[in-house]
Design a protein around this motif. Structure first.
Motif, PDB file in Angstrom:
ATOM      1  N   UNK A 130       6.664   9.443  -2.214  1.00  0.00           N
ATOM      2  CA  UNK A 130       5.892   8.624  -3.159  1.00  0.00           C
ATOM      3  C   UNK A 130       4.713   7.990  -2.438  1.00  0.00           C
ATOM      4  N   UNK A 131       3.552   8.114  -3.026  1.00  0.00           N
ATOM      5  CA  UNK A 131       2.349   7.487  -2.478  1.00  0.00           C
ATOM      6  C   UNK A 131       2.111   6.152  -3.176  1.00  0.00           C
ATOM      7  N   UNK A 132       1.872   5.098  -2.376  1.00  0.00           N
ATOM      8  CA  UNK A 132       1.579   3.780  -2.927  1.00  0.00           C
ATOM      9  C   UNK A 132       0.079   3.511  -2.839  1.00  0.00           C
ATOM     10  N   UNK A 133      -0.496   3.022  -3.924  1.00  0.00           N
ATOM     11  CA  UNK A 133      -1.913   2.668  -3.963  1.00  0.00           C
ATOM     12  C   UNK A 133      -2.075   1.280  -4.586  1.00  0.00           C
ATOM     13  N   UNK A 134      -3.209   0.647  -4.304  1.00  0.00           N
ATOM     14  CA  UNK A 134      -3.583  -0.611  -4.937  1.00  0.00           C
ATOM     15  C   UNK A 134      -4.944  -0.436  -5.600  1.00  0.00           C
TER      16      UNK A 134
END
Length: 311
Positions: A130-134
């Motif tokens: 899973x890639x986390x972004x803001x």
């Protein structure tokens, strides 16, 4: 109308330290629910920095419906061999069945590795990359976004497992139930009035459909009961008698809001508690499905509004 511009935010500007900042943020109930909803799983008993021999896994938890162990390894950088090795070490130490690797970025080689695990591991083992972004709009606060890069084929696994556990020709019923939930979701999305219910991402071939409730302590669930010829809406409280007792104290008032046919049930050994409302009907009658959908949505919204304050 002036529109805002979506901007990507550097993860390190919000979470300077992976363990002290990001893991602590993710371990909070309202935040890990964002991840759980994206992965279409339910998580409880969240334990950050749990020991795994000489090492510590970032987050250890339980999957609600099966009680399988969940481990989460965080990496606010691009994937590397070290963290992949740690992931496998932690999984073996805790006999985990759901393994989640959250990263800032990933290499194609590591994505292929996770895909390979999902292809060749037993169906009970599920790997997620899973890639986390803001992101933010103008001067707004940054908002997290979880992007699934690699995941197991949940539909095939669930259907295979359901077929192996039942006699006769179960796949037809399971597929019908999956289609019922899929059309329910489409019906809710097409309604002219906005619904606050948050249905799961993927309708599954099973007799129930969980609704996100904003807490790991309980969930609202719809059911398609072919044996007893009924559909139902229920609040399922997990192993917390104090919450159930508070609700029971207001039983009279709650029944005024949700009708007298509401049932309050303590399950064996008080491991869980159910508050359920049912509609006797023929779930197989597809001509009536839209009416059933309206009944479920209406009661789901009422349950959410009535019980939210107790959590």
């Amino acid at each position: 109308m002036k529109l805002g511009k979506i901007e990507k935010v550097d993860l390190r500007k919000v979470w300077e330290h992976e363990a002290l900042k990001f893991t602590k943020w993710l371990a909070k109930e309202e935040n890990i629910l964002l991840l759980a909803e994206e992965l279409d799983i339910s998580i409880e008993n969240i334990k950050p920095e749990e020991s795994a021999g000489r090492y510590s896994v970032d987050i250890l938890a339980d999957e609600v419906s099966t009680n399988r162990k969940v481990i989460i390894e965080n990496q606010l950088e691009a994937t590397d061999h070290k963290h992949l090795g740690q992931l496998l070490t932690y999984a073996s130490a805790h006999d985990a069945s759901i393994i989640i690797w959250i990263v800032k970025d990933y290499t194609e080689e590591h994505k292929q590795a996770i895909d390979w695990f999902n292809k060749h591991m037993p169906e009970e083992i599920s790997f997620f990359l899973v890639q986390i972004e803001l992101w933010k709009i103008g001067n707004s606060s940054p908002a997290p976004k979880f992007n699934i890069v690699s995941q197991p084929n949940n539909w095939a696994k669930t259907l295979k497992k359901a077929a192996s556990q039942e006699k006769g020709n179960p796949s037809e019923l399971k597929l019908l139930q999956q289609r019922f939930w899929g059309e329910l979701k489409d019906h809710m999305n097409n309604k002219t009035t906005f619904s606050k219910l948050s249905l799961g991402r993927t309708p599954r071939p099973q007799h129930w459909y969980d609704i996100s409730f904003g807490t790991t302590k309980a969930n609202i669930s719809f059911s398609f009961n072919s044996k007893q010829s009924r559909i139902s809406c229920e609040l399922y409280i997990k192993n917390d008698k104090s919450i159930y007792d508070k609700i029971v104290e207001d039983e009279v008032q709650i029944k005024k809001q949700l009708d007298d046919d509401l049932s309050f049930l303590e399950l064996p050994d008080k491991a869980a508690f159910r508050i359920i409302k049912t509609l006797n009907c023929d779930p197989f009658n597809e001509e009536e499905w839209k009416n059933y959908f309206d009944w479920l949505i209406d009661n789901g919204e009422k349950f959410q509004k009535t019980f939210k304050k107790y959590f």
